[in-house]
Design a protein around this motif. Structure first.
Motif, PDB file in Angstrom:
ATOM      1  N   ARG A  41       1.348  -1.412   0.161  1.00 59.05           N
ATOM      2  CA  ARG A  41       0.319   0.083  -0.010  1.00 59.05           C
ATOM      3  C   ARG A  41       0.948   1.247  -0.031  1.00 59.05           C
ATOM      4  O   ARG A  41       2.352   1.093   0.685  1.00 59.05           O
ATOM      5  N   VAL A  42       0.671   2.119  -0.907  1.00 55.96           N
ATOM      6  CA  VAL A  42       1.057   3.535  -0.648  1.00 55.96           C
ATOM      7  C   VAL A  42       0.431   4.694   0.171  1.00 55.96           C
ATOM      8  O   VAL A  42      -1.007   4.980  -0.153  1.00 55.96           O
ATOM      9  N   GLY A  43       1.108   5.535   1.319  1.00 57.32           N
ATOM     10  CA  GLY A  43       0.060   6.577   2.107  1.00 57.32           C
ATOM     11  C   GLY A  43       1.123   8.369   1.305  1.00 57.32           C
ATOM     12  O   GLY A  43       2.326   7.572   1.554  1.00 57.32           O
ATOM     13  N   GLN A  44      -0.108   8.949   1.042  1.00 58.31           N
ATOM     14  CA  GLN A  44       0.391  10.146   0.302  1.00 58.31           C
ATOM     15  C   GLN A  44      -0.210  11.493   1.635  1.00 58.31           C
ATOM     16  O   GLN A  44      -0.748  11.487   1.961  1.00 58.31           O
ATOM     17  N   ALA A  45       0.537  11.895   2.098  1.00 60.76           N
ATOM     18  CA  ALA A  45       0.314  13.809   2.846  1.00 60.76           C
ATOM     19  C   ALA A  45       1.075  14.652   2.509  1.00 60.76           C
ATOM     20  O   ALA A  45       2.242  14.575   1.906  1.00 60.76           O
ATOM     21  N   GLU A  46      -0.112  15.716   2.763  1.00 53.36           N
ATOM     22  CA  GLU A  46       0.528  17.076   1.969  1.00 53.36           C
ATOM     23  C   GLU A  46       0.507  18.321   2.297  1.00 53.36           C
ATOM     24  O   GLU A  46      -0.425  18.295   3.670  1.00 53.36           O
ATOM     25  N   ASP A  47       1.262  19.236   3.112  1.00 52.29           N
ATOM     26  CA  ASP A  47       1.114  20.928   3.647  1.00 52.29           C
ATOM     27  C   ASP A  47       1.444  21.467   2.604  1.00 52.29           C
ATOM     28  O   ASP A  47       2.872  22.216   2.066  1.00 52.29           O
ATOM     29  N   ALA A  48      -0.373  21.854   1.977  1.00 54.38           N
ATOM     30  CA  ALA A  48       0.357  22.893   1.079  1.00 54.38           C
ATOM     31  C   ALA A  48       0.673  24.273   0.834  1.00 54.38           C
ATOM     32  O   ALA A  48       1.333  24.675   0.525  1.00 54.38           O
ATOM     33  N   SER A  49       0.820  24.837   2.328  1.00 54.19           N
ATOM     34  CA  SER A  49       1.471  25.676   2.965  1.00 54.19           C
ATOM     35  C   SER A  49       2.898  26.230   2.753  1.00 54.19           C
ATOM     36  O   SER A  49       3.665  26.869   2.859  1.00 54.19           O
ATOM     37  N   VAL A  50       3.218  24.604   3.252  1.00 53.52           N
ATOM     38  CA  VAL A  50       4.891  24.200   3.188  1.00 53.52           C
ATOM     39  C   VAL A  50       5.716  24.218   1.992  1.00 53.52           C
ATOM     40  O   VAL A  50       6.677  24.265   1.511  1.00 53.52           O
ATOM     41  N   GLN A  51       4.710  23.269   1.354  1.00 51.46           N
ATOM     42  CA  GLN A  51       4.438  22.737  -0.186  1.00 51.46           C
ATOM     43  C   GLN A  51       5.562  21.967  -0.400  1.00 51.46           C
ATOM     44  O   GLN A  51       6.771  21.992  -1.163  1.00 51.46           O
ATOM     45  N   THR A  52       4.802  21.113   0.857  1.00 55.08           N
ATOM     46  CA  THR A  52       6.036  20.191   1.159  1.00 55.08           C
ATOM     47  C   THR A  52       5.318  18.529   0.925  1.00 55.08           C
ATOM     48  O   THR A  52       3.921  18.344   1.438  1.00 55.08           O
ATOM     49  N   GLY A  53       6.104  18.086   1.069  1.00 56.48           N
ATOM     50  CA  GLY A  53       5.012  16.713   1.418  1.00 56.48           C
ATOM     51  C   GLY A  53       6.131  14.862   1.204  1.00 56.48           C
ATOM     52  O   GLY A  53       7.282  14.923   1.578  1.00 56.48           O
ATOM     53  N   VAL A  54       5.040  14.377   2.076  1.00 57.26           N
ATOM     54  CA  VAL A  54       5.766  12.382   2.596  1.00 57.26           C
ATOM     55  C   VAL A  54       5.012  11.529   1.338  1.00 57.26           C
ATOM     56  O   VAL A  54       3.628  11.778   1.418  1.00 57.26           O
ATOM     57  N   ALA A  57       0.885  10.952   8.512  1.00 61.55           N
ATOM     58  CA  ALA A  57      -0.384  10.958   8.207  1.00 61.55           C
ATOM     59  C   ALA A  57      -0.067  10.201   7.603  1.00 61.55           C
ATOM     60  O   ALA A  57      -1.293  10.110   6.725  1.00 61.55           O
ATOM     61  N   ALA A  58       0.951   9.655   6.292  1.00 62.94           N
ATOM     62  CA  ALA A  58       0.837   9.841   5.176  1.00 62.94           C
ATOM     63  C   ALA A  58       0.822   7.980   5.084  1.00 62.94           C
ATOM     64  O   ALA A  58       0.253   7.187   4.645  1.00 62.94           O
ATOM     65  N   LEU A  59       0.944   7.448   6.847  1.00 61.42           N
ATOM     66  CA  LEU A  59       0.965   5.935   7.579  1.00 61.42           C
ATOM     67  C   LEU A  59      -0.766   5.918   7.629  1.00 61.42           C
ATOM     68  O   LEU A  59      -1.128   5.213   6.796  1.00 61.42           O
ATOM     69  N   ALA A  60      -0.807   6.928   7.577  1.00 62.40           N
ATOM     70  CA  ALA A  60      -2.494   6.796   8.146  1.00 62.40           C
ATOM     71  C   ALA A  60      -3.103   6.855   6.909  1.00 62.40           C
ATOM     72  O   ALA A  60      -4.369   6.205   6.786  1.00 62.40           O
ATOM     73  N   ALA A  61      -2.877   7.287   6.288  1.00 58.76           N
ATOM     74  CA  ALA A  61      -3.596   7.651   4.723  1.00 58.76           C
ATOM     75  C   ALA A  61      -3.061   6.218   3.702  1.00 58.76           C
ATOM     76  O   ALA A  61      -3.856   6.138   2.566  1.00 58.76           O
ATOM     77  N   ALA A  62      -2.548   5.519   4.273  1.00 61.81           N
ATOM     78  CA  ALA A  62      -1.637   4.302   3.336  1.00 61.81           C
ATOM     79  C   ALA A  62      -3.178   3.394   2.691  1.00 61.81           C
ATOM     80  O   ALA A  62      -3.941   2.795   3.829  1.00 61.81           O
ATOM     81  N   SER A  63      -3.336   3.103   1.165  1.00 65.55           N
ATOM     82  CA  SER A  63      -3.816   2.442   0.671  1.00 65.55           C
ATOM     83  C   SER A  63      -4.489   2.289  -0.671  1.00 65.55           C
ATOM     84  O   SER A  63      -2.862   1.754  -0.953  1.00 65.55           O
ATOM     85  N   HIS A  64      -4.623   1.076  -1.174  1.00 63.89           N
ATOM     86  CA  HIS A  64      -4.099   1.217  -2.742  1.00 63.89           C
ATOM     87  C   HIS A  64      -3.982   1.939  -3.498  1.00 63.89           C
ATOM     88  O   HIS A  64      -3.736   1.894  -5.016  1.00 63.89           O
ATOM     89  N   GLU A  65      -4.268   3.402  -3.993  1.00 64.45           N
ATOM     90  CA  GLU A  65      -4.718   3.928  -4.658  1.00 64.45           C
ATOM     91  C   GLU A  65      -3.209   5.167  -4.694  1.00 64.45           C
ATOM     92  O   GLU A  65      -2.566   5.399  -3.149  1.00 64.45           O
ATOM     93  N   VAL A  66      -2.979   5.684  -5.740  1.00 68.61           N
ATOM     94  CA  VAL A  66      -1.307   6.369  -5.973  1.00 68.61           C
ATOM     95  C   VAL A  66      -1.917   7.523  -6.429  1.00 68.61           C
ATOM     96  O   VAL A  66      -2.449   7.374  -7.542  1.00 68.61           O
ATOM     97  N   ARG A  67      -1.614   9.012  -6.149  1.00 69.88           N
ATOM     98  CA  ARG A  67      -2.262   9.869  -6.169  1.00 69.88           C
ATOM     99  C   ARG A  67      -0.979  10.614  -7.745  1.00 69.88           C
ATOM    100  O   ARG A  67       0.403  10.527  -6.195  1.00 69.88           O
ATOM    101  N   LEU A  68      -0.665  10.803  -8.197  1.00 70.76           N
ATOM    102  CA  LEU A  68       0.073  11.412  -9.422  1.00 70.76           C
ATOM    103  C   LEU A  68       0.131  12.639  -9.254  1.00 70.76           C
ATOM    104  O   LEU A  68      -0.454  13.187  -8.745  1.00 70.76           O
ATOM    105  N   GLY A  69       1.449  12.602 -10.023  1.00 71.65           N
ATOM    106  CA  GLY A  69       1.424  14.898  -9.940  1.00 71.65           C
ATOM    107  C   GLY A  69       1.818  15.231  -8.710  1.00 71.65           C
ATOM    108  O   GLY A  69       2.955  14.779  -7.810  1.00 71.65           O
ATOM    109  N   ARG A  70       1.181  15.988  -8.116  1.00 72.20           N
ATOM    110  CA  ARG A  70       1.608  17.106  -6.949  1.00 72.20           C
ATOM    111  C   ARG A  70       1.039  15.956  -5.901  1.00 72.20           C
ATOM    112  O   ARG A  70       0.190  17.112  -5.447  1.00 72.20           O
ATOM    113  N   ALA A  71       1.505  15.719  -5.756  1.00 65.22           N
ATOM    114  CA  ALA A  71       1.572  14.048  -4.370  1.00 65.22           C
ATOM    115  C   ALA A  71       2.262  14.176  -3.749  1.00 65.22           C
ATOM    116  O   ALA A  71       3.435  14.134  -3.928  1.00 65.22           O
ATOM    117  N   GLY A  72       2.547  13.593  -2.251  1.00 68.84           N
ATOM    118  CA  GLY A  72       2.682  13.302  -1.396  1.00 68.84           C
ATOM    119  C   GLY A  72       4.435  13.661  -0.931  1.00 68.84           C
ATOM    120  O   GLY A  72       4.761  14.687  -1.664  1.00 68.84           O
TER     121      GLY A  72
END
Length: 325
Positions: free
Chosen positions: A17-30, A139-154
């Motif tokens: 599974r893959v988890g992705q999380a972002e902070d839009a104000s910081v412009q970063t993610g995991v 947050a990324a770990l909690a979001a782990a699923s079988h969906e992988v978002r492409l582009g500006r993600a994680g």
């Protein structure tokens, strides 16, 4: 003949599974790659300015022969704290390594990670003594699923691919005999992902079914040796990195996983020009979920997997940048 899997992403590999999380104000993610069970993992580092955690433990001669997760993060050295957040949660769940069970002694989650540099992308980095990466890892770990978002993600959320928007890409292949190999990549390269003066991706020969736009070079096009096209104009040391994870459901030893990671790096060379420079910290992990045996002859089929992994990684780079655009 190998064809893309159902989702054409890393989670086509059974047991991931893959988890992705972002902070839009910081412009970063995991991004967290989470196997259902502890998995064999190896790493290959080619860039001149890498930032990593626990990669020494992945050598074939070391004690630990499996990992609990792999973490990719923005934030440069600050981003390595994302793995701390993941380790805290997995350790509390009892997931980790221990030579023996001892009452009152916690297990030790093994979580190799790599980071890319997105500190100068315009986001609010005035975090003082509280960088966001520990919480983003959770947050990324909690979001782990079988969906992988492409582009500006994680982890690719705030990345740049040369002078273009970078991002997260993924691609997969399933062989006629049922083996799956896939790639996930966060592209923050110094080099360009497109031919000079065009929107044609360097990875175009490996594109399947127009998955990143279908653009092709003119019949008379040829490469100029020192024309890097849309590469970054002012590269800085450790300010560029492409970090990736290759995965397969074929059972591999740590040494075999190492060979897979080495061969997969060729996918970056097919998709980014130049690559593995002094300014980049390019890192590729390889994970085996061991859902099926590696067929005989083992060496030949490992070579097959390595070639397919490089193809997947090249396609994933182009898919990520195309989706970000």
């Amino acid at each position: 003949m190998a064809v893309p899997g159902k989702t054409n992403t890393l989670t086509d590999v059974t047991g991931l599974r893959v988890g992705q999380a972002e902070d839009a104000s910081v412009q970063t993610g995991v991004t967290v790659i989470l196997p259902d069970q502890r998995a064999v993992c190896a790493v290959d580092v080619r860039g001149g300015g890498p930032g990593t955690r626990e990669t020494d433990a992945l050598a074939a001669h070391t004690l630990v022969d499996a990992v609990d997760a792999v973490v990719l993060s923005g934030g440069s050295s600050y981003g390595l704290a994302a793995a701390d957040g993941v380790a805290a949660v997995l350790g509390a769940q009892g997931r980790g390594f221990a030579l023996m069970e001892i009452p009152g002694v916690p297990v030790s989650p093994v979580i190799p990670s790599a980071i890319l540099y997105d500190l100068a992308n315009g986001g609010d980095k005035a975090w003082g003594e509280a960088p966001p990466y520990h919480q983003l890892g959770k947050a990324a770990l909690a979001a782990a699923s079988h969906e992988v978002r492409l582009g500006r993600a994680g982890a690719g959320y705030g990345a740049r691919a040369g002078s273009r928007m970078g991002g997260t890409g993924s691609a997969s292949l399933v062989t006629a005999d049922g083996i799956t190999v896939a790639a996930l990549v966060c592209i923050n390269s110094f080099g360009s992902v497109t031919l000079p003066g065009s929107d044609v991706y360097w990875a175009w020969p490996w594109e399947i079914d127009g998955e990143f736009g279908g653009a092709r070079p003119a019949a008379d096009w040829s490469a100029e040796p020192e024309d890097w096209g849309a590469a970054k104009i002012n590269p800085g040391a450790r300010e560029n990195t492409t970090i990736a994870c290759i995965a397969t459901d074929a059972a591999l030893t740590p040494a075999q996983a190492q060979r897979l990671a080495i061969m997969a790096q060729d996918g970056l060379a097919r998709a980014i020009r130049p690559v593995h420079t002094p300014f980049d910290g390019d890192v590729v992990f390889a994970v085996s979920t061991a859902a099926r045996p590696l067929p005989e002859p083992v060496e030949f089929n490992l070579a097959r997997l390595g070639s397919l992994a490089a193809d997947c990684l090249a396609r994933a780079v182009a898919r990520g940048v195309h989706a970000a655009a």
